[in-house]
Motif scaffolding. Structure first.
Motif, PDB file in Angstrom:
ATOM      1  N   GLY A  14     119.766 -16.968 -95.463  1.00  0.00           N
ATOM      2  CA  GLY A  14     120.135 -18.112 -96.306  1.00  0.00           C
ATOM      3  C   GLY A  14     118.905 -18.827 -96.855  1.00  0.00           C
ATOM      4  N   HIS A  15     117.897 -19.000 -96.014  1.00  0.00           N
ATOM      5  CA  HIS A  15     116.638 -19.645 -96.420  1.00  0.00           C
ATOM      6  C   HIS A  15     115.964 -18.818 -97.524  1.00  0.00           C
ATOM      7  N   LEU A  16     115.915 -17.492 -97.341  1.00  0.00           N
ATOM      8  CA  LEU A  16     115.277 -16.618 -98.317  1.00  0.00           C
ATOM      9  C   LEU A  16     116.062 -16.557 -99.637  1.00  0.00           C
ATOM     10  N   VAL A  17     117.389 -16.601 -99.557  1.00  0.00           N
ATOM     11  CA  VAL A  17     118.213 -16.606-100.770  1.00  0.00           C
ATOM     12  C   VAL A  17     117.906 -17.851-101.595  1.00  0.00           C
ATOM     13  N   THR A  18     117.818 -18.996-100.932  1.00  0.00           N
ATOM     14  CA  THR A  18     117.493 -20.246-101.625  1.00  0.00           C
ATOM     15  C   THR A  18     116.122 -20.144-102.281  1.00  0.00           C
TER      16      THR A  18
ATOM     17  N   LYS B 278     114.533 -17.446-103.236  1.00  0.00           N
ATOM     18  CA  LYS B 278     114.596 -16.494-104.345  1.00  0.00           C
ATOM     19  C   LYS B 278     115.214 -17.166-105.571  1.00  0.00           C
ATOM     20  N   ARG B 279     116.276 -17.920-105.346  1.00  0.00           N
ATOM     21  CA  ARG B 279     116.952 -18.622-106.446  1.00  0.00           C
ATOM     22  C   ARG B 279     116.003 -19.622-107.120  1.00  0.00           C
ATOM     23  N   LEU B 280     115.155 -20.275-106.314  1.00  0.00           N
ATOM     24  CA  LEU B 280     114.206 -21.260-106.839  1.00  0.00           C
ATOM     25  C   LEU B 280     112.880 -20.622-107.278  1.00  0.00           C
ATOM     26  N   LYS B 281     112.802 -19.297-107.201  1.00  0.00           N
ATOM     27  CA  LYS B 281     111.599 -18.547-107.575  1.00  0.00           C
ATOM     28  C   LYS B 281     110.371 -18.971-106.755  1.00  0.00           C
ATOM     29  N   LEU B 282     110.591 -19.154-105.440  1.00  0.00           N
ATOM     30  CA  LEU B 282     109.509 -19.480-104.505  1.00  0.00           C
ATOM     31  C   LEU B 282     109.145 -18.230-103.724  1.00  0.00           C
ATOM     32  N   SER B 283     107.896 -18.105-103.338  1.00  0.00           N
ATOM     33  CA  SER B 283     107.503 -16.949-102.526  1.00  0.00           C
ATOM     34  C   SER B 283     108.186 -17.038-101.154  1.00  0.00           C
ATOM     35  N   PRO B 284     108.479 -15.888-100.540  1.00  0.00           N
ATOM     36  CA  PRO B 284     109.278 -15.859 -99.312  1.00  0.00           C
ATOM     37  C   PRO B 284     108.520 -16.369 -98.081  1.00  0.00           C
TER      38      PRO B 284
ATOM     39  N   SER C  95     111.019 -34.577 -89.790  1.00  0.00           N
ATOM     40  CA  SER C  95     111.608 -34.655 -91.124  1.00  0.00           C
ATOM     41  C   SER C  95     112.497 -33.441 -91.335  1.00  0.00           C
ATOM     42  N   GLU C  96     113.727 -33.666 -91.741  1.00  0.00           N
ATOM     43  CA  GLU C  96     114.645 -32.550 -91.959  1.00  0.00           C
ATOM     44  C   GLU C  96     114.267 -31.718 -93.178  1.00  0.00           C
ATOM     45  N   LEU C  97     113.396 -32.238 -94.029  1.00  0.00           N
ATOM     46  CA  LEU C  97     112.997 -31.519 -95.239  1.00  0.00           C
ATOM     47  C   LEU C  97     111.798 -30.614 -95.014  1.00  0.00           C
ATOM     48  N   ASP C  98     111.063 -30.820 -93.926  1.00  0.00           N
ATOM     49  CA  ASP C  98     109.859 -30.051 -93.653  1.00  0.00           C
ATOM     50  C   ASP C  98     110.070 -29.099 -92.485  1.00  0.00           C
ATOM     51  N   VAL C  99     109.498 -27.908 -92.600  1.00  0.00           N
ATOM     52  CA  VAL C  99     109.543 -26.917 -91.528  1.00  0.00           C
ATOM     53  C   VAL C  99     108.186 -26.234 -91.431  1.00  0.00           C
ATOM     54  N   ILE C 100     107.971 -25.567 -90.305  1.00  0.00           N
ATOM     55  CA  ILE C 100     106.814 -24.705 -90.133  1.00  0.00           C
ATOM     56  C   ILE C 100     107.324 -23.286 -90.361  1.00  0.00           C
ATOM     57  N   SER C 101     106.646 -22.565 -91.228  1.00  0.00           N
ATOM     58  CA  SER C 101     107.078 -21.221 -91.607  1.00  0.00           C
ATOM     59  C   SER C 101     105.895 -20.268 -91.608  1.00  0.00           C
ATOM     60  N   VAL C 102     106.217 -18.997 -91.727  1.00  0.00           N
ATOM     61  CA  VAL C 102     105.206 -17.974 -91.949  1.00  0.00           C
ATOM     62  C   VAL C 102     105.416 -17.458 -93.363  1.00  0.00           C
ATOM     63  N   CYS C 103     104.342 -17.453 -94.147  1.00  0.00           N
ATOM     64  CA  CYS C 103     104.403 -16.884 -95.493  1.00  0.00           C
ATOM     65  C   CYS C 103     104.519 -15.374 -95.341  1.00  0.00           C
ATOM     66  N   ASN C 104     105.564 -14.802 -95.898  1.00  0.00           N
ATOM     67  CA  ASN C 104     105.777 -13.371 -95.729  1.00  0.00           C
ATOM     68  C   ASN C 104     104.809 -12.525 -96.560  1.00  0.00           C
TER      69      ASN C 104
ATOM     70  N   ILE D 214     111.145 -27.851 -97.746  1.00  0.00           N
ATOM     71  CA  ILE D 214     112.187 -26.912 -98.165  1.00  0.00           C
ATOM     72  C   ILE D 214     112.568 -27.157 -99.624  1.00  0.00           C
ATOM     73  N   GLY D 215     112.647 -26.052-100.380  1.00  0.00           N
ATOM     74  CA  GLY D 215     113.090 -26.116-101.764  1.00  0.00           C
ATOM     75  C   GLY D 215     112.021 -26.559-102.744  1.00  0.00           C
ATOM     76  N   THR D 216     110.759 -26.681-102.285  1.00  0.00           N
ATOM     77  CA  THR D 216     109.680 -27.102-103.173  1.00  0.00           C
ATOM     78  C   THR D 216     108.491 -26.147-103.034  1.00  0.00           C
ATOM     79  N   ARG D 217     107.493 -26.369-103.837  1.00  0.00           N
ATOM     80  CA  ARG D 217     106.257 -25.591-103.745  1.00  0.00           C
ATOM     81  C   ARG D 217     105.242 -26.281-102.822  1.00  0.00           C
ATOM     82  N   ASN D 218     105.625 -27.373-102.168  1.00  0.00           N
ATOM     83  CA  ASN D 218     104.718 -28.099-101.265  1.00  0.00           C
ATOM     84  C   ASN D 218     104.502 -27.289 -99.997  1.00  0.00           C
ATOM     85  N   ARG D 219     103.293 -26.732 -99.878  1.00  0.00           N
ATOM     86  CA  ARG D 219     102.959 -25.889 -98.733  1.00  0.00           C
ATOM     87  C   ARG D 219     101.519 -26.148 -98.329  1.00  0.00           C
ATOM     88  N   ASP D 220     101.310 -26.381 -97.037  1.00  0.00           N
ATOM     89  CA  ASP D 220      99.972 -26.582 -96.495  1.00  0.00           C
ATOM     90  C   ASP D 220      99.717 -25.525 -95.429  1.00  0.00           C
TER      91      ASP D 220
END
Length: 181
Positions: free
Chosen positions: A118-122, A124-130, A139-148, A158-164
Motif C-alpha cells: 500500500g505504501h509503495l502504491v501510494t 508510485k501514484r505520486l511519482k516518488l522513488s520507492p 508524528s504520524e506523517l513521518d516514518v523511518i524508511s529504507v530507500c529501495n 509520507i506522500g512528499t519528497r521531504n527525505r533526510d
C-alpha cells in the motif's frame, strides 16, 4: 539474506531485551500485542504479554511485495522483516525517539507486506522513488524508511519528497540505535 543486517538486528534486539531485563527484571512486555498469537509470547498477564524474540524459521523474504510491485526489494529489507519475530521496540537514533517495527508472527509478516505494498502504491501514484518503512515516529506523517534505490535509511514525510538521510545502510542504522525504555 543480508547477514550484516540480520546480525545488526539481532544484536540490537539483544541490547533491547538486556536493557528491559535490567530495568524491569523480565523480558519485554507489550499491552498492544495482548491477545495476538505469536511464537514470541512467554506469558500473558493483566492485559499485556511478556515476549522474547524468536528466529523466523519460515520464508526468509518479502517476495509478495516484489511480485505485487514488480520490483526487487533491497536484500537488507528481506533480512530486516524476516530474521526474527519480535515485538516492536522503542529506541533512540541520534536523539530521535522511534519505534522499530517488527513482525510478530507469520500472519503479521503477511499484514506487514500488505502495508508495504500500500505504501509503495501510494508512492508510485505520486511519482516518488520507492521506500519501505522500518520505524514510526511520534508524528504520524513521518516514518523511518529504507530507500529501495540506494539502501540508505531516511526520515521521510509520507506522500512528499521531504527525505533526510540518517544512515548509509540499514545495518549501520541498527548498529547505532540505542534502546529506549
Amino acid at each position: 539474506m543480508d547477514i550484516e543486517t540480520a546480525n545488526a538486528l539481532t544484536t540490537f534486539t539483544t541490547r533491547y531485551c538486556d536493557a528491559w531485563q535490567e530495568k524491569h527484571g523480565t523480558w519485554p512486555q507489550s499491552a498492544e500485542l495482548y491477545g495476538v498469537p505469536s511464537p514470541c509470547i512467554i506469558s500473558s498477564l493483566n492485559e499485556s504479554v511478556i515476549w522474547q524474540p524468536k528466529p523466523n524459521t519460515g520464508e526468509q523474504n518479502v517476495n509478495a511485495v516484489e511480485r505485487a510491485m514488480d520490483l526487487v526489494v533491497q536484500s537488507a529489507l528481506h533480512a530486516f522483516y524476516t530474521t526474527q519475530f519480535a515485538g516492536d521496540m522503542t529506541a533512540h537514533f541520534n536523539g530521535v525517539a522511534l519505534t522499530l517495527l517488527q513482525t510478530w508472527s507469520e500472519d503479521d509478516l503477511q499484514r506487514v507486506q500488505e502495508n508495504l505494498i500500500g505504501h509503495l502504491v501510494t508512492q508510485k501514484r505520486l511519482k516518488l522513488s520507492p521506500t519501505l518503512f522500518i520505524a514510526t515516529l511520534d508524528s504520524e506523517l513521518d516514518v523511518i524508511s529504507v530507500c529501495n534505490l540506494s539502501g540508505e535509511v531516511i526520515k521521510e514525510t509520507i506522500g512528499t519528497r521531504n527525505r533526510d538521510v540518517l544512515a548509509p545502510s540499514l545495518a549501520d542504522f541498527l548498529t547505532r540505535l540505542e534502546p529506549l525504555l
